[in-house]
Scaffold this active site. Structure first.
Site, mmCIF file in Angstrom:
data_model
loop_
_atom_site.group_PDB
_atom_site.id
_atom_site.type_symbol
_atom_site.label_atom_id
_atom_site.label_comp_id
_atom_site.label_asym_id
_atom_site.label_seq_id
_atom_site.Cartn_x
_atom_site.Cartn_y
_atom_site.Cartn_z
ATOM 1 N N ALA A 131 0.731 -1.052 -0.185
ATOM 2 C CA ALA A 131 0.077 -0.122 -0.007
ATOM 3 C C ALA A 131 0.952 1.191 -0.087
ATOM 4 O O ALA A 131 1.866 1.374 0.582
ATOM 5 C CB ALA A 131 -0.995 -0.130 1.141
ATOM 6 N N ALA A 132 0.297 2.200 -0.393
ATOM 7 C CA ALA A 132 1.162 3.600 -0.695
ATOM 8 C C ALA A 132 1.579 4.038 0.639
ATOM 9 O O ALA A 132 2.543 4.698 0.714
ATOM 10 C CB ALA A 132 0.210 4.585 -1.326
ATOM 11 N N ARG A 133 1.123 3.804 1.843
ATOM 12 C CA ARG A 133 1.305 4.388 3.140
ATOM 13 C C ARG A 133 2.670 3.521 3.471
ATOM 14 O O ARG A 133 3.280 4.180 4.572
ATOM 15 C CB ARG A 133 0.295 4.164 4.149
ATOM 16 C CG ARG A 133 -0.270 2.856 4.519
ATOM 17 C CD ARG A 133 -1.244 2.796 5.377
ATOM 18 N NE ARG A 133 -1.859 1.461 5.554
ATOM 19 C CZ ARG A 133 -2.695 0.975 4.775
ATOM 20 N NH1 ARG A 133 -3.190 1.533 3.681
ATOM 21 N NH2 ARG A 133 -3.251 -0.547 5.167
ATOM 22 N N TYR A 134 3.208 2.398 2.782
ATOM 23 C CA TYR A 134 4.027 1.866 3.396
ATOM 24 C C TYR A 134 5.481 1.969 2.648
ATOM 25 O O TYR A 134 6.490 1.522 3.028
ATOM 26 C CB TYR A 134 3.892 0.251 3.300
ATOM 27 C CG TYR A 134 2.908 -0.204 4.109
ATOM 28 C CD1 TYR A 134 2.790 0.013 5.672
ATOM 29 C CD2 TYR A 134 1.654 -0.759 3.874
ATOM 30 C CE1 TYR A 134 1.986 -0.315 6.598
ATOM 31 C CE2 TYR A 134 0.569 -1.163 4.744
ATOM 32 C CZ TYR A 134 0.663 -0.820 5.934
ATOM 33 O OH TYR A 134 -0.198 -1.348 6.711
ATOM 34 N N THR A 135 5.215 2.586 1.476
ATOM 35 C CA THR A 135 6.469 2.547 0.562
ATOM 36 C C THR A 135 6.945 4.231 0.476
ATOM 37 O O THR A 135 6.049 5.045 0.756
ATOM 38 C CB THR A 135 6.013 2.067 -0.877
ATOM 39 O OG1 THR A 135 4.921 2.800 -1.583
ATOM 40 C CG2 THR A 135 5.850 0.694 -0.937
#
Length: 737
Positions: A131-135
């Site tokens: 997910a975008a919040r992890y990368t």
């Protein structure tokens, strides 16, 4: 109601406020569907001359405005959120667009996004991105060459979808991004599919094209270069047609290595059009259908080191032959379909490579002109201010007095204009100078720039007036980019003529059986089943021709033909038709598509590649090459440098074990030696060792197999000067190259 049921098929029905209205379907399509179709073509699927689709351009420009070219990475979610100010199509599509341009996704040779975290892999559909919040992500260094001039009016800006921001129509790229990284898109009624090329080759080709519009593209831009690293099956005519028309199919094959210790094949690179899962599923399906019986297991061993598909083979399976079968039956060999469809000034057009590069050159020339105009205007403005300041230098006290004695603030600028005969811009500049800077030293230091500004302005005018100067700027930029970011080719090129295609029909229909292979001095070849040969049969030959080799073997034997051009051509007996004794045979040179002056001189028939090739050179040197050197891992038809090119070859022989040979020289000397005196080499083009010492004027003239075990001319050490010949040795004519 009955009227409604009988409506013409060319009409539609629209329900509006409880009423049914009839409309022609043609008008509905024109008003509703056509705008949608044009929107997809113009604003989504087809790339423009800067190499980007609108969605990609919006993501990269947002990252640039966020300062991610010179800073640390930020969370991908931040980038997605900011990009929605330009792209209203949703966070999922924005994140996917960014991921496909990232280093972690591994789809691009020169990725635009420097990523951290799991962004998935282009070669696997199951390796989903996080997910975008992890990368995290930022712009890659190569983006300096994309955004370096964007603040200098090098491109046109337009309002975003809600008129709150400005965004660029195109990015002022300094190199042909349109051909650097692959780009595919499906619009309504049309599609685009552009293959990637190597940056060094692309820059070099563009430079050559700038200098000479008739440059032969294929001489510098050899072939595409896919980041996945698969082998390109090269066909020059096919490639030339793609370069000319912008359409065609490029065959790409997986690359593999065979581990003899564990008897397994490791597939390390696959074509860009397939995935690991598709390949494994297809092979598993073929095993279930008993179309593949050669493997015991297949598994995905992809990890940190990269892609790997491992196939365990059963005992006695030829790995190369098996891989040629997989190439035929699975997507381990697949075609990349080229369709160079690009938007130019809002119009989709299909270009060849040369036309596309020419369009990019024109685009870049316009961008450089805009940059030079920007610099020129900026320098002219500064010069204009300094010229006004120069007039004030003549009487600083007068300027101070005017400012101090003027009652109204609005009258300061007009009074300065009147007193020093300067315009409003100059007067406003002088009026805004800080009090501490109204001194002679400061003003002299500022106006000292006038001459250099005049020189710079004159130089800019000169460049703008001369198209050749602008082209030199582009050439310099391309050269610097090539040196700074260029990499070696990733995809190896395998010539189409060097590949042995697996023939499923031949495998099914041509059983193994005893045959006799015949080869003539003039290069004719024929294969005759042993059962069809009779002792009294006479062979039909060309006038003056004769049979020089007759070898008994089987139908599936491997064949090697050595030529006078240091090459060897490989094939299998099953690839040639059975013939009769009364046929002249097949001209082997035409079969392999050899060069016009290339002559086929010697034939080797083998089933196991055991034994040695022995090459005799005119200077007395002999090379003994292990036959395993010719057992190629890939199904190549043509082996270059099949023997040493440094000396003239007199004869060559294929031997299963060490044998005695008799060598005659032009100095009437002779020796008999056993090949066990020579160490074998695995390098095909080994020069060998000196067996017979010769004077400068002498050379080897004749070589024969010597079947007697003993001879008074037998030598036990080499090199040897040899012995004077007598009647024991006749000089029968031998095969000479």
């Amino acid at each position: 109601m009955n009227n409604l049921l009988n409506i013409n098929k060319k009409q539609g029905i629209i329900k509006n406020a409880g009423e049914l209205l009839e409309q022609k379907i043609v008008s509905v399509i024109e008003k509703n569907y056509m705008p949608y179709a044009m929107s997809v073509i113009m604003s989504r699927a087809i790339p423009e001359i800067d190499g980007f689709k609108p969605s990609q351009r919006k993501v990269l420009y947002t990252m640039y405005k966020m300062g991610l070219l010179d800073s640390a990475r930020t969370k991908s979610a931040n980038i997605v959120g900011q990009t929605m100010k330009l792209n209203p199509h949703g966070d999922i599509t924005i994140y996917e667009t960014m991921a496909r341009m990232s280093r972690g996704y591994e789809a691009l040779s020169h990725p635009y996004v420097d990523s951290k975290g799991n962004f998935g892999k282009f070669y696997s559909r199951n390796m989903a991105r996080a997910a975008a919040r992890y990368t995290e992500a930022k712009l890659a260094k190569i983006c300096y060459e994309i955004f370096g001039d964007i603040e200098k009016n090098t491109t046109q800006f337009v309002p975003n979808y809600d008129n709150t921001l400005q965004e660029p129509v195109l990015l002022p790229v300094k190199y042909p991004t349109i051909l650097l990284n692959s780009s595919t898109g499906i619009a309504v009624g049309m599609a685009s599919s552009i293959c990637p090329f190597n940056l060094r080759e692309l820059c070099q080709t563009t430079i050559r094209l700038i200098k000479n519009k008739y440059h032969n593209l294929i001489s510098t831009l050899i072939a595409p270069d896919f980041h996945g690293g698969g082998e390109i099956v090269y066909d020059k005519d096919l490639m030339r047609n793609i370069y000319k028309t912008g359409r065609g199919n490029i065959p790409v094959r997986a690359r593999y290595k065979y581990d003899a210790g564990s008897n397994c094949i490791d597939i390390l690179n696959i074509p860009p059009t397939t995935t690991i899962e598709i390949i494994i599923e297809k092979i598993a399906d073929l095993v279930k259908k008993n179309k593949i019986t050669e493997i015991s297991d297949i598994r995905d061993e992809t990890g940190i080191e990269g892609l790997r598909i491992t196939i365990d083979l059963k005992r006695g399976i030829d790995p190369d032959k098996f891989m040629s079968k997989l190439y035929k039956l699975t997507s381990l060999q697949d075609n990349f379909s080229c369709n160079f469809n690009v938007l130019i000034s809002g119009t989709p057009r299909v270009f060849g490579v040369g036309e596309l590069l020419t369009e990019w050159i024109n685009f870049r020339i316009n961008a450089v002109k805009r940059r030079l105009d920007f610099d020129l205007n900026k320098k002219n403005s500064k010069l204009h201010l300094l010229l006004g300041l120069e007039k004030v230098l003549l009487d600083i006290d007068k300027a101070i007095s005017i400012i101090r004695n003027t009652d109204l603030d609005s009258q300061v600028v007009p009074n300065l204009m009147l007193a020093f005969n300067i315009d409003e811009i100059q007067a406003d500049y002088i009026a805004e100078i800080r009090l501490r800077n109204i001194n002679k030293e400061h003003i002299l230091r500022k106006i000292s720039e006038i001459e250099s500004l005049k020189s710079d302005i004159a130089n800019l005018h000169k460049i703008l007036d001369d198209p050749a100067e602008i082209k030199l700027i582009i050439i310099k930029e391309l050269t610097e980019i090539s040196e700074k970011y260029g990499k070696d080719r990733i995809c190896p090129i395998v010539n189409k003529t060097e590949i042995l295609e697996f023939d499923l029909e031949s495998e099914a229909k041509k059983p193994d059986y005893p045959v006799v292979y015949f080869f003539t001095r003039e290069g004719y070849f024929k294969k005759i089943p042993s059962q069809n040969l009779k002792p009294k049969d006479e062979h039909k030959l060309k006038n003056g021709d004769e049979i020089i080799q007759k070898i008994e073997a089987n139908n599936e034997s491997d064949l090697l033909f050595f030529t006078n051009k240091f090459h060897a051509y490989k094939s299998k007996g099953i690839n040639f038709p059975d013939m009769k004794v009364g046929s002249m045979g097949e001209f082997i040179s035409a079969n392999f598509g050899a060069d016009e002056n290339e002559e086929f001189k010697y034939m080797v028939v083998t089933n196991n590649y055991r034994g040695f090739m022995v090459f005799f050179f005119s200077n007395g040197m002999v090379a003994k090459v292990d036959m395993c050197a010719y057992e190629t891992k890939t199904n190549r038809k043509k082996l270059i440098r099949a023997y040493s090119q440094k000396n003239e070859l007199i004869s060559c022989f294929y031997i299963q074990k060490d044998e005695n040979f008799i060598i005659n020289s032009s100095g009437s000397r002779v020796i008999v030696f056993n090949t066990n005196l020579i160490s074998s080499k695995v390098s095909k083009d080994s020069q060998g060792v000196i067996v017979m010492k010769l004077s400068k004027s002498q050379k080897i003239t004749n070589i024969e197999l010597y079947n007697n075990k003993t001879s008074k001319y037998m030598v036990k050490k080499i090199p040897s000067v040899g012995f004077k010949t007598d009647s024991e040795f006749s000089k029968s004519e031998q095969l000479k190259f």
